[in-house]
Scaffold this motif. Structure first.
Motif, PDB file in Angstrom:
ATOM      1  N   GLY A 269       0.832  -1.063  -0.023  1.00  0.00           N
ATOM      2  CA  GLY A 269      -0.145   0.064  -0.175  1.00  0.00           C
ATOM      3  C   GLY A 269       0.800   1.475  -0.015  1.00  0.00           C
ATOM      4  O   GLY A 269       2.009   1.132   0.393  1.00  0.00           O
ATOM      5  N   PRO A 270       0.425   2.236  -0.218  1.00  0.00           N
ATOM      6  CA  PRO A 270       0.963   3.855  -0.408  1.00  0.00           C
ATOM      7  C   PRO A 270       1.747   4.046   0.852  1.00  0.00           C
ATOM      8  O   PRO A 270       2.798   4.663   1.003  1.00  0.00           O
ATOM      9  CB  PRO A 270      -0.073   4.866  -0.686  1.00  0.00           C
ATOM     10  N   LYS A 271       1.367   3.769   2.109  1.00  0.00           N
ATOM     11  CA  LYS A 271       1.735   3.783   3.387  1.00  0.00           C
ATOM     12  C   LYS A 271       2.481   2.524   4.048  1.00  0.00           C
ATOM     13  O   LYS A 271       2.739   2.680   4.851  1.00  0.00           O
ATOM     14  CB  LYS A 271       0.947   4.191   4.478  1.00  0.00           C
ATOM     15  N   GLY A 272       2.843   1.735   2.743  1.00  0.00           N
ATOM     16  CA  GLY A 272       3.642   0.678   3.419  1.00  0.00           C
ATOM     17  C   GLY A 272       5.033   0.454   2.766  1.00  0.00           C
ATOM     18  O   GLY A 272       5.231  -0.730   2.442  1.00  0.00           O
ATOM     19  N   LYS A 273       5.577   1.542   2.630  1.00  0.00           N
ATOM     20  CA  LYS A 273       6.818   1.707   1.800  1.00  0.00           C
ATOM     21  C   LYS A 273       7.949   2.297   2.636  1.00  0.00           C
ATOM     22  O   LYS A 273       7.603   3.057   3.639  1.00  0.00           O
ATOM     23  CB  LYS A 273       6.528   2.457   0.570  1.00  0.00           C
ATOM     24  N   GLY A 274       9.188   1.772   2.117  1.00  0.00           N
ATOM     25  CA  GLY A 274      10.328   2.377   2.756  1.00  0.00           C
ATOM     26  C   GLY A 274      10.558   2.558   4.028  1.00  0.00           C
ATOM     27  O   GLY A 274      10.399   1.410   4.779  1.00  0.00           O
ATOM     28  N   GLU A 275      10.577   3.666   4.729  1.00  0.00           N
ATOM     29  CA  GLU A 275      10.784   3.990   6.146  1.00  0.00           C
ATOM     30  C   GLU A 275       9.736   3.390   7.011  1.00  0.00           C
ATOM     31  O   GLU A 275       9.708   2.838   8.205  1.00  0.00           O
ATOM     32  CB  GLU A 275      11.248   5.408   6.316  1.00  0.00           C
ATOM     33  N   ASP A 276       8.555   3.513   6.441  1.00  0.00           N
ATOM     34  CA  ASP A 276       7.144   3.193   7.155  1.00  0.00           C
ATOM     35  C   ASP A 276       7.445   1.193   7.523  1.00  0.00           C
ATOM     36  O   ASP A 276       6.876   1.019   8.650  1.00  0.00           O
ATOM     37  CB  ASP A 276       6.056   3.112   6.497  1.00  0.00           C
ATOM     38  N   GLN A 277       8.077   0.759   6.338  1.00  0.00           N
ATOM     39  CA  GLN A 277       7.992  -0.705   6.688  1.00  0.00           C
ATOM     40  C   GLN A 277       8.930  -0.996   7.735  1.00  0.00           C
ATOM     41  O   GLN A 277       8.709  -1.886   8.759  1.00  0.00           O
ATOM     42  CB  GLN A 277       8.670  -1.316   5.469  1.00  0.00           C
ATOM     43  N   GLN A 278      10.135  -0.214   8.064  1.00  0.00           N
ATOM     44  CA  GLN A 278      10.919  -0.473   9.143  1.00  0.00           C
ATOM     45  C   GLN A 278      10.370  -0.058  10.566  1.00  0.00           C
ATOM     46  O   GLN A 278      10.416  -0.555  11.467  1.00  0.00           O
ATOM     47  CB  GLN A 278      12.098   0.506   8.942  1.00  0.00           C
ATOM     48  N   ARG A 279       9.332   0.946  10.507  1.00  0.00           N
ATOM     49  CA  ARG A 279       9.085   1.368  11.655  1.00  0.00           C
ATOM     50  C   ARG A 279       7.580   0.254  11.958  1.00  0.00           C
ATOM     51  O   ARG A 279       7.495   0.285  13.195  1.00  0.00           O
ATOM     52  CB  ARG A 279       7.887   2.642  11.388  1.00  0.00           C
ATOM     53  N   PHE A 280       6.992  -0.046  11.071  1.00  0.00           N
ATOM     54  CA  PHE A 280       6.182  -1.574  11.214  1.00  0.00           C
ATOM     55  C   PHE A 280       6.805  -2.463  12.144  1.00  0.00           C
ATOM     56  O   PHE A 280       6.451  -3.035  13.168  1.00  0.00           O
ATOM     57  CB  PHE A 280       5.598  -1.661  10.175  1.00  0.00           C
ATOM     58  N   LEU A 281       8.176  -2.767  11.565  1.00  0.00           N
ATOM     59  CA  LEU A 281       9.005  -4.064  12.280  1.00  0.00           C
ATOM     60  C   LEU A 281       9.321  -3.535  13.610  1.00  0.00           C
ATOM     61  O   LEU A 281       9.435  -4.440  14.440  1.00  0.00           O
ATOM     62  CB  LEU A 281       9.990  -4.139  11.407  1.00  0.00           C
TER      63      LEU A 281
END
Length: 380
Positions: A269-281
């Protein structure tokens, strides 16, 4: 917002279409999973299922759908729960699939499978239904333009039952990727039969192979949306166990030193990219200890937790293609979660691994999905 029971209308068109495609089906197995993670069912005749659906009614059972748990008596009543009342099983006819191992002597299918959401009237409504909890989490995530894909590695051990009642692992079948397992024609036939049954039921199978233990095997299934994937997981385990009985064996996914339930998760998704992925993790790792209460809920779950085992390691962390950590990063936005096993209610375990904060308050699950665009250090 609380869902009113009267607002739910089963999809009669989906049921009719399915039965038209499979006219030999005579029974539909209504399935649900209790909070303890166990599969339960009731078999309903096609005629009665059609009547209930056309009337907009659910299947009614006693108020025990979510207090069934492992015990010698099978049903343990909690002191603060009345035994007077009704639970309603609402079938999700989008989840209809055939049960290939129920073919009769003429080779015709006789039974179908459907998943149900459990409504507990005058108590918790849908709040204790793990499937509904996961649905709410995913709906909240979708509002933030976040979607997930999930797939499972289903590990299981094969046993024979000896004359004295003792269980014994199959002889001369062992070792990760060891071809010796397939030199026993009945073992190869069994694994192929399970895989073909899953494919016939519409579940994508990637591969099967022996694993690192005696009589230990794995079947890997393809990615689906999280609800569909957990639905397929429980169906797969039932397929493995049911067909094993035809061979005179007992199959179990109960955890021990080598048996877990690894699942593969990707965020999109649009908000599931790049730096956001690392934040989720980072959020997942921060609450890893709490997550294990749902994904590894028994004492035996922790027989896999030790160093240098290639199971999940002993410390919270992640590593790229590192199987000594509970989270293995495969690529950006795609991870393997290794801190789970079959004793979990996988709907709840997956739901809580997707949400930032979760707590049970006055008969309701309260949770927030990771708001990726607004996370800061205070969230962790």
């Amino acid at each position: 917002m609380t869902v009113q029971r009267q607002q739910i209308q089963p999809r009669h068109d989906l049921l009719q279409s399915f039965l038209s495609a499979h006219p030999s089906i005579q029974f539909i197995r209504y399935n649900w999973v209790s909070p303890s993670g166990l599969l339960y069912c009731r078999n309903v005749t096609v005629q009665h299922a059609l009547f209930l659906c056309s009337s907009g009614k659910a299947l009614k059972i006693g108020p025990i759908a979510h207090i069934l748990r492992p015990s010698k008596a099978d049903v343990c009543f909690e002191k603060d729960i009345p035994i007077v009342g009704i639970d309603y099983l609402y079938p999700d006819f989008e989840s209809l699939r055939i049960i290939p191992w129920t073919k009769n002597a003429d080779g015709k299918l006789t039974e179908a499978w459907v998943w149900c959401d459990v409504f507990e009237e005058d108590r918790w409504d849908f709040e204790r239904c793990g499937r509904k909890v996961l649905e709410k989490v995913l709906s909240t995530a979708k509002e933030q333009d976040i979607t997930f894909q999930l797939g499972f590695e289903v590990e299981f051990t094969l046993f024979t039952k000896e004359a004295d009642g003792e269980l014994k692992k199959l002889d001369n079948v062992g070792g990760a990727f060891n071809p010796s397992a397939y030199r026993r024609p009945e073992v190869l036939s069994y694994l192929q039969e399970v895989s073909i049954a899953l494919l016939e039921a519409g579940i994508q199978v990637y591969q099967f192979h022996s694993e690192g233990g005696q009589a230990l095997f794995e079947i890997s299934t393809g990615p689906l949306s999280p609800i569909q994937s957990v639905d397929a997981l429980y169906f797969t385990r039932e397929c493995i166990q049911a067909i094993a009985m035809k061979y005179g064996w007992i199959a179990t996914s109960y955890p021990h030193s080598s048996v877990g339930l690894h699942h593969h998760l990707s965020i999109e998704g649009p908000k599931g990219k790049g730096e956001d992925q690392q934040r989720f993790l980072e959020g997942v790792l921060d609450k890893m200890t709490a997550l294990c209460a749902f994904s590894m809920p028994t004492v035996d779950s922790y027989k896999r937790v030790f160093e240098f085992s290639a199971n999940m390691g002993a410390y919270i962390g992640y590593g790229t293609e590192n199987r000594e950590t509970p989270v293995r990063k495969i690529r950006d936005g795609y991870w393997e979660y290794r801190n789970a096993d079959s004793t979990a209610n996988s709907y709840l375990a997956v739901a809580f691994s997707h949400s930032r904060r979760t707590r049970w308050d006055r008969g309701r699950w309260l949770f927030e999905v990771f708001r990726l665009s607004t996370l800061d250090s205070s969230d962790f």
